[in-house]
Design a protein around this motif. Structure first.
Motif, PDB file in Angstrom:
ATOM      1  N   VAL A 188       0.841  -1.198   0.000  1.00  0.00           N
ATOM      2  CA  VAL A 188       0.000   0.000   0.000  1.00  0.00           C
ATOM      3  C   VAL A 188       0.877   1.250   0.000  1.00  0.00           C
ATOM      4  CG1 VAL A 188      -1.617   1.344   1.426  1.00  0.00           C
ATOM      5  CG2 VAL A 188      -2.022  -1.093   1.022  1.00  0.00           C
ATOM      6  N   SER A 189       1.921   1.247   0.812  1.00  0.00           N
ATOM      7  CA  SER A 189       2.817   2.404   0.897  1.00  0.00           C
ATOM      8  C   SER A 189       3.547   2.640  -0.425  1.00  0.00           C
ATOM      9  CB  SER A 189       3.832   2.210   2.026  1.00  0.00           C
ATOM     10  OG  SER A 189       3.174   2.109   3.264  1.00  0.00           O
ATOM     11  N   ALA A 190       4.102   1.595  -1.011  1.00  0.00           N
ATOM     12  CA  ALA A 190       4.822   1.739  -2.278  1.00  0.00           C
ATOM     13  C   ALA A 190       3.902   2.320  -3.350  1.00  0.00           C
ATOM     14  CB  ALA A 190       5.370   0.383  -2.730  1.00  0.00           C
ATOM     15  N   LEU A 191       2.705   1.781  -3.454  1.00  0.00           N
ATOM     16  CA  LEU A 191       1.776   2.264  -4.466  1.00  0.00           C
ATOM     17  C   LEU A 191       1.326   3.695  -4.190  1.00  0.00           C
ATOM     18  CD1 LEU A 191      -0.356  -0.939  -5.094  1.00  0.00           C
ATOM     19  CD2 LEU A 191       1.631  -0.106  -6.387  1.00  0.00           C
ATOM     20  N   GLU A 192       1.236   4.069  -2.929  1.00  0.00           N
ATOM     21  CA  GLU A 192       0.849   5.443  -2.592  1.00  0.00           C
ATOM     22  C   GLU A 192       1.929   6.440  -3.031  1.00  0.00           C
ATOM     23  OE1 GLU A 192      -1.628   8.418  -1.602  1.00  0.00           O
ATOM     24  OE2 GLU A 192      -2.135   6.293  -1.655  1.00  0.00           O
ATOM     25  N   PHE A 193       3.202   6.072  -2.859  1.00  0.00           N
ATOM     26  CA  PHE A 193       4.284   6.943  -3.333  1.00  0.00           C
ATOM     27  C   PHE A 193       4.151   7.139  -4.851  1.00  0.00           C
ATOM     28  CE2 PHE A 193       6.406   6.022   0.707  1.00  0.00           C
ATOM     29  CZ  PHE A 193       7.006   7.242   0.992  1.00  0.00           C
ATOM     30  N   LEU A 194       3.863   6.052  -5.572  1.00  0.00           N
ATOM     31  CA  LEU A 194       3.727   6.154  -7.022  1.00  0.00           C
ATOM     32  C   LEU A 194       2.514   6.988  -7.410  1.00  0.00           C
ATOM     33  CD1 LEU A 194       4.646   2.504  -8.057  1.00  0.00           C
ATOM     34  CD2 LEU A 194       6.140   4.521  -8.001  1.00  0.00           C
ATOM     35  N   ARG A 195       1.376   6.716  -6.786  1.00  0.00           N
ATOM     36  CA  ARG A 195       0.157   7.478  -7.097  1.00  0.00           C
ATOM     37  C   ARG A 195       0.347   8.969  -6.830  1.00  0.00           C
ATOM     38  NH1 ARG A 195      -2.524   3.126  -4.385  1.00  0.00           N
ATOM     39  NH2 ARG A 195      -3.425   1.749  -5.949  1.00  0.00           N
ATOM     40  N   GLU A 196       0.912   9.303  -5.672  1.00  0.00           N
ATOM     41  CA  GLU A 196       1.108  10.710  -5.339  1.00  0.00           C
ATOM     42  C   GLU A 196       2.025  11.387  -6.353  1.00  0.00           C
ATOM     43  OE1 GLU A 196       2.480  13.619  -1.655  1.00  0.00           O
ATOM     44  OE2 GLU A 196       2.011  11.524  -1.218  1.00  0.00           O
ATOM     45  N   SER A 197       2.921  10.619  -6.940  1.00  0.00           N
ATOM     46  CA  SER A 197       3.847  11.150  -7.939  1.00  0.00           C
ATOM     47  C   SER A 197       3.284  11.120  -9.353  1.00  0.00           C
ATOM     48  CB  SER A 197       5.155  10.349  -7.899  1.00  0.00           C
ATOM     49  OG  SER A 197       5.765  10.475  -6.649  1.00  0.00           O
ATOM     50  N   GLY A 198       2.088  10.583  -9.515  1.00  0.00           N
ATOM     51  CA  GLY A 198       1.486  10.504 -10.843  1.00  0.00           C
ATOM     52  C   GLY A 198       2.088   9.429 -11.716  1.00  0.00           C
ATOM     53  N   ILE A 199       2.676   8.411 -11.108  1.00  0.00           N
ATOM     54  CA  ILE A 199       3.337   7.328 -11.847  1.00  0.00           C
ATOM     55  C   ILE A 199       2.367   6.153 -11.945  1.00  0.00           C
ATOM     56  CG2 ILE A 199       5.246   5.678 -11.771  1.00  0.00           C
ATOM     57  CD1 ILE A 199       6.696   8.078 -10.188  1.00  0.00           C
ATOM     58  N   SER A 200       2.148   5.658 -13.148  1.00  0.00           N
ATOM     59  CA  SER A 200       1.159   4.601 -13.359  1.00  0.00           C
ATOM     60  C   SER A 200       1.765   3.248 -13.691  1.00  0.00           C
ATOM     61  CB  SER A 200       0.181   5.007 -14.460  1.00  0.00           C
ATOM     62  OG  SER A 200       0.886   5.239 -15.670  1.00  0.00           O
ATOM     63  N   SER A 201       3.074   3.187 -13.910  1.00  0.00           N
ATOM     64  CA  SER A 201       3.707   1.909 -14.209  1.00  0.00           C
ATOM     65  C   SER A 201       5.215   1.992 -13.952  1.00  0.00           C
ATOM     66  CB  SER A 201       3.454   1.487 -15.657  1.00  0.00           C
ATOM     67  OG  SER A 201       4.111   2.358 -16.552  1.00  0.00           O
ATOM     68  N   LEU A 202       5.807   0.835 -13.759  1.00  0.00           N
ATOM     69  CA  LEU A 202       7.262   0.703 -13.646  1.00  0.00           C
ATOM     70  C   LEU A 202       7.685  -0.502 -14.477  1.00  0.00           C
ATOM     71  CD1 LEU A 202       7.863   1.246  -9.800  1.00  0.00           C
ATOM     72  CD2 LEU A 202       8.256   2.897 -11.656  1.00  0.00           C
ATOM     73  N   ALA A 203       8.925  -0.503 -14.925  1.00  0.00           N
ATOM     74  CA  ALA A 203       9.451  -1.590 -15.744  1.00  0.00           C
ATOM     75  C   ALA A 203      10.274  -2.553 -14.901  1.00  0.00           C
ATOM     76  CB  ALA A 203      10.312  -1.027 -16.878  1.00  0.00           C
ATOM     77  N   VAL A 204      10.264  -3.795 -15.301  1.00  0.00           N
ATOM     78  CA  VAL A 204      11.047  -4.853 -14.665  1.00  0.00           C
ATOM     79  C   VAL A 204      12.486  -4.745 -15.155  1.00  0.00           C
ATOM     80  CG1 VAL A 204      11.338  -7.357 -14.492  1.00  0.00           C
ATOM     81  CG2 VAL A 204       9.029  -6.354 -14.507  1.00  0.00           C
ATOM     82  N   ARG A 205      13.423  -4.659 -14.221  1.00  0.00           N
ATOM     83  CA  ARG A 205      14.849  -4.558 -14.553  1.00  0.00           C
ATOM     84  C   ARG A 205      15.631  -5.578 -13.729  1.00  0.00           C
ATOM     85  NH1 ARG A 205      13.475  -1.966 -18.568  1.00  0.00           N
ATOM     86  NH2 ARG A 205      13.239   0.282 -18.535  1.00  0.00           N
ATOM     87  N   GLU A 206      16.636  -6.174 -14.362  1.00  0.00           N
ATOM     88  CA  GLU A 206      17.556  -7.113 -13.699  1.00  0.00           C
ATOM     89  C   GLU A 206      16.817  -8.285 -13.053  1.00  0.00           C
ATOM     90  OE1 GLU A 206      20.700  -5.264 -11.396  1.00  0.00           O
ATOM     91  OE2 GLU A 206      20.471  -3.409 -12.557  1.00  0.00           O
ATOM     92  N   LEU A 207      15.853  -8.830 -13.775  1.00  0.00           N
ATOM     93  CA  LEU A 207      15.030  -9.938 -13.287  1.00  0.00           C
ATOM     94  C   LEU A 207      15.891 -11.150 -12.940  1.00  0.00           C
ATOM     95  CD1 LEU A 207      12.211 -11.200 -12.810  1.00  0.00           C
ATOM     96  CD2 LEU A 207      12.198 -11.782 -15.258  1.00  0.00           C
ATOM     97  N   GLU A 240      11.885  -9.479 -18.415  1.00  0.00           N
ATOM     98  CA  GLU A 240      12.784  -8.328 -18.364  1.00  0.00           C
ATOM     99  C   GLU A 240      12.267  -7.235 -19.293  1.00  0.00           C
ATOM    100  OE1 GLU A 240      16.001  -5.965 -17.337  1.00  0.00           O
ATOM    101  OE2 GLU A 240      15.453  -7.876 -16.429  1.00  0.00           O
ATOM    102  N   GLY A 241      12.154  -6.023 -18.767  1.00  0.00           N
ATOM    103  CA  GLY A 241      11.721  -4.881 -19.559  1.00  0.00           C
ATOM    104  C   GLY A 241      10.218  -4.662 -19.607  1.00  0.00           C
ATOM    105  N   SER A 242       9.438  -5.616 -19.119  1.00  0.00           N
ATOM    106  CA  SER A 242       7.977  -5.455 -19.124  1.00  0.00           C
ATOM    107  C   SER A 242       7.565  -4.272 -18.262  1.00  0.00           C
ATOM    108  CB  SER A 242       7.291  -6.711 -18.577  1.00  0.00           C
ATOM    109  OG  SER A 242       7.508  -7.819 -19.394  1.00  0.00           O
ATOM    110  N   ASN A 243       6.592  -3.522 -18.732  1.00  0.00           N
ATOM    111  CA  ASN A 243       6.010  -2.441 -17.939  1.00  0.00           C
ATOM    112  C   ASN A 243       4.831  -3.007 -17.162  1.00  0.00           C
ATOM    113  OD1 ASN A 243       7.531  -0.033 -18.440  1.00  0.00           O
ATOM    114  ND2 ASN A 243       6.814  -0.173 -20.545  1.00  0.00           N
ATOM    115  N   LEU A 244       4.836  -2.785 -15.847  1.00  0.00           N
ATOM    116  CA  LEU A 244       3.777  -3.293 -14.986  1.00  0.00           C
ATOM    117  C   LEU A 244       2.923  -2.134 -14.494  1.00  0.00           C
ATOM    118  CD1 LEU A 244       5.770  -5.884 -12.819  1.00  0.00           C
ATOM    119  CD2 LEU A 244       4.662  -6.222 -15.036  1.00  0.00           C
TER     120      LEU A 244
END
Length: 160
Positions: free
Chosen positions: A54-73, A85-89
């Protein structure tokens, strides 16, 4: 970029080197093990895991971020994954991915152009966002987590 360390560990219980001075659980696999005279229950574990997500997603929402990419899987256990690797979630996909990372089913960095979530050893979470997120800080604190300014040891944006 503003970087945070968000954890269940009270900074008042750390030694000079920053390590917790109390015996604390650090993994999903600790369910059933004894800590401070009682076994860690699945319900207690899930409450803390949910607070992290919940906390991680709240930081993203407050920042207006709707997705992150998978790196170094890293998927050494061969967990079934619907992404690579590289997928946007999306935020909904991140919720599931974060739960599975916290449970050590696999590991990866979750990164965007100006943001990230890194889950580290011993149940440490690092969040990077473009600007201060006071509402997200309050949400995390209200869920019993501790939010501190802290640079991710997993590198900033674009780190390989």
């Amino acid at each position: 970029m503003i970087e945070y360390r968000v954890t269940k560990y009270d900074p008042a219980n750390r030694n000079v080197g920053g390590a917790s001075t109390l015996p604390e659980w650090t993994s999903f696999s600790d369910i059933g093990c004894m800590f401070n005279g009682s076994p860690l229950s699945e319900a207690e574990y899930l409450q803390v895991e949910n607070a992290y997500i919940v906390s991680a997603l709240e930081f993203l929402r407050e920042s207006g971020i709707s997705s992150l990419a998978v790196r170094e899987l890293e998927n050494h256990r061969g967990a079934p994954l619907t992404f690579g690797e590289g997928s946007n979630l999306s935020l909904d996909q991140l919720k599931t991915a974060l739960s599975r990372i916290l449970r050590e089913e696999f590991w990866c960095k979750l990164e965007g152009r100006d943001s990230f979530i890194h889950i580290g050893y011993d149940y440490y979470m690092y969040v990077g966002v473009p600007a201060c997120c006071s509402r997200a800080e309050q949400v995390a604190s209200g869920l019993g987590l501790f939010v501190e300014p802290f640079q991710s040891p997993y590198g900033g944006m674009g780190a390989a």
